[in-house]
Scaffold this active site. Structure first.
Site, PDB file in Angstrom:
ATOM      1  N   ILE A 186     -26.638  19.510  48.081  1.00 54.58           N
ATOM      2  CA  ILE A 186     -27.712  19.830  49.471  1.00 54.58           C
ATOM      3  C   ILE A 186     -29.255  18.986  49.560  1.00 54.58           C
ATOM      4  O   ILE A 186     -29.882  18.970  50.497  1.00 54.58           O
ATOM      5  CB  ILE A 186     -27.659  21.321  50.193  1.00 54.58           C
ATOM      6  N   TYR A 208     -23.742  36.304  39.990  1.00 54.12           N
ATOM      7  CA  TYR A 208     -24.482  35.458  40.770  1.00 54.12           C
ATOM      8  C   TYR A 208     -25.525  35.935  42.174  1.00 54.12           C
ATOM      9  O   TYR A 208     -26.171  35.722  42.330  1.00 54.12           O
ATOM     10  CB  TYR A 208     -23.012  34.721  41.508  1.00 54.12           C
TER      11      TYR A 208
END
Ligand code: UDP
Length: 319
Positions: A12, A149
């Protein structure tokens, strides 16, 4: 305008760097190349619009120097993907927690507006029809590595938001839902680049579970536009935004679509979760974002549908 993009050589980040350079802006990319790739930004570096700093967000002195020279920060650097986190849990926690703390601390020191990229993972086991930014997290056990996470990114959000509330630092938190496009690697679990890779080799596409789980995929170009719009909007700081599409598809249907669009002879192989992931892994049945807040503030609407997303990944992997 000079932006610092942490993780700027990643999937990204490199698209974001390109978009900013296309607007005539300057970019500093900070990346340790752990999952990012130099090749992702090499064409930009050749044109001299982008400065590349090789290093980790854990290096406080380096982060200090780069933030000091930037007008704004896009904090994208992270250990991403559940598979990577399960394989390297301590390293991932350090990057996502201490690294993010470093970035936010320096942003505060120099009063530099900062956009943080979080993830739909923070909703945990909440499988509401649509997930709104103010909805609760439904937490998995902290003893399951799979959720670390989610925990780390949630704390990163809390930090960013607290710097805003307590210190007035202009932070924007974005939660990205299944972003896909060229340069994304399937090495860390992401389903579309994996399926395309398998399809182009005529290997079976590995659908985990029974394939009825759904996701909403968004092309990286649409996501990058949302990030830039949010970074520039005066009313965005202090707010959390879902970023994604609401076009929901099952993973089984996705596999068929990938096979069709890549002219592949592949079949579909259903892999039980126990074989695909660590024991006790919990997959999410669905994850659909409510993007009303983003739409109202920026006029956001995804422009590339799932067909276009898959085609872009096929073209990328064929080249
Ligand atoms: N998945 C799959 N086969 C693969 C990789 C992933 O069936 O080779 C499934 C995975 O179990 C999940 C969905 O595809 O249900 C999306 O996985 P991904 O890791 O891309 O995103 P996330 O689970 O973080 O939304």
């Amino acid at each position: 305008m000079r932006s610092l993009i942490t993780g700027g050589a990643g999937f990204i980040g490199s698209h974001l760097a390109e978009a900013l350079v296309a607007r005539g802006e300057q970019v500093i990319v900070l990346d340790d190349l752990s999952t990012g790739r130099y090749d992702n930004v090499a064409p930009l570096l050749e044109r001299g619009d982008v400065e590349f700093a090789l290093g980790s967000i854990l290096n406080a002195d380096l982060v200090d120097d780069l933030v000091r020279r930037a007008d704004r920060v896009f904090h994208l650097a992270a250990a991403v993907g559940v598979q990577l986190i399960v394989e390297q849990p301590l390293e991932s926690l350090a990057t996502n927690l201490r690294g993010s703390e470093n970035v936010l601390e320096k942003a505060h020191k120099y009063d530099t507006p900062t956009l943080v990229t979080s993830t739909s993972e923070i909703y945990g086991k909440n499988t509401s029809d649509v997930l709104g930014e103010d909805d609760d997290r439904i937490l998995g056990s902290p003893l399951k590595t799979r959720w670390s996470y989610s925990e780390a990114k949630a704390i990163e959000e809390v930090l960013a938001h607290t710097y805003w509330r307590q210190k007035g630092l202009r932070t924007v938190v974005t939660r990205l839902f299944n972003t896909v496009g060229p340069r994304q690697t399937g090495h860390y679990g992401m389903v579309i680049p994996r399926f395309v890779n398998q399809a182009l080799r005529d290997e079976p596409l590995t659908v985990y579970g029974d394939g009825t789980q759904t996701r909403c995929f968004t092309h990286v170009a649409d996501v990058v536009r949302a990030l830039v719009d949010l970074a520039e909007h005066p009313d965005a700081p202090g707010t959390v935004f879902n970023v994604g599409s609401q076009d929901e598809t099952s993973i089984a249907a996705l596999a068929e679509q990938v096979i069709e669009l890549s002219d592949s002879n592949s079949t579909v192989r259903y892999v039980p979760y126990d074989e695909a992931y660590e024991e006790g892994f919990e997959d999410m049945a669905r994850r659909v974002p409510d993007t009303t807040r983003l739409e109202k503030l920026t006029g956001f609407a995804p422009t590339i549908d799932l067909d276009g997303i898959i085609r872009s990944v096929v073209a990328d992997q064929r080249s």
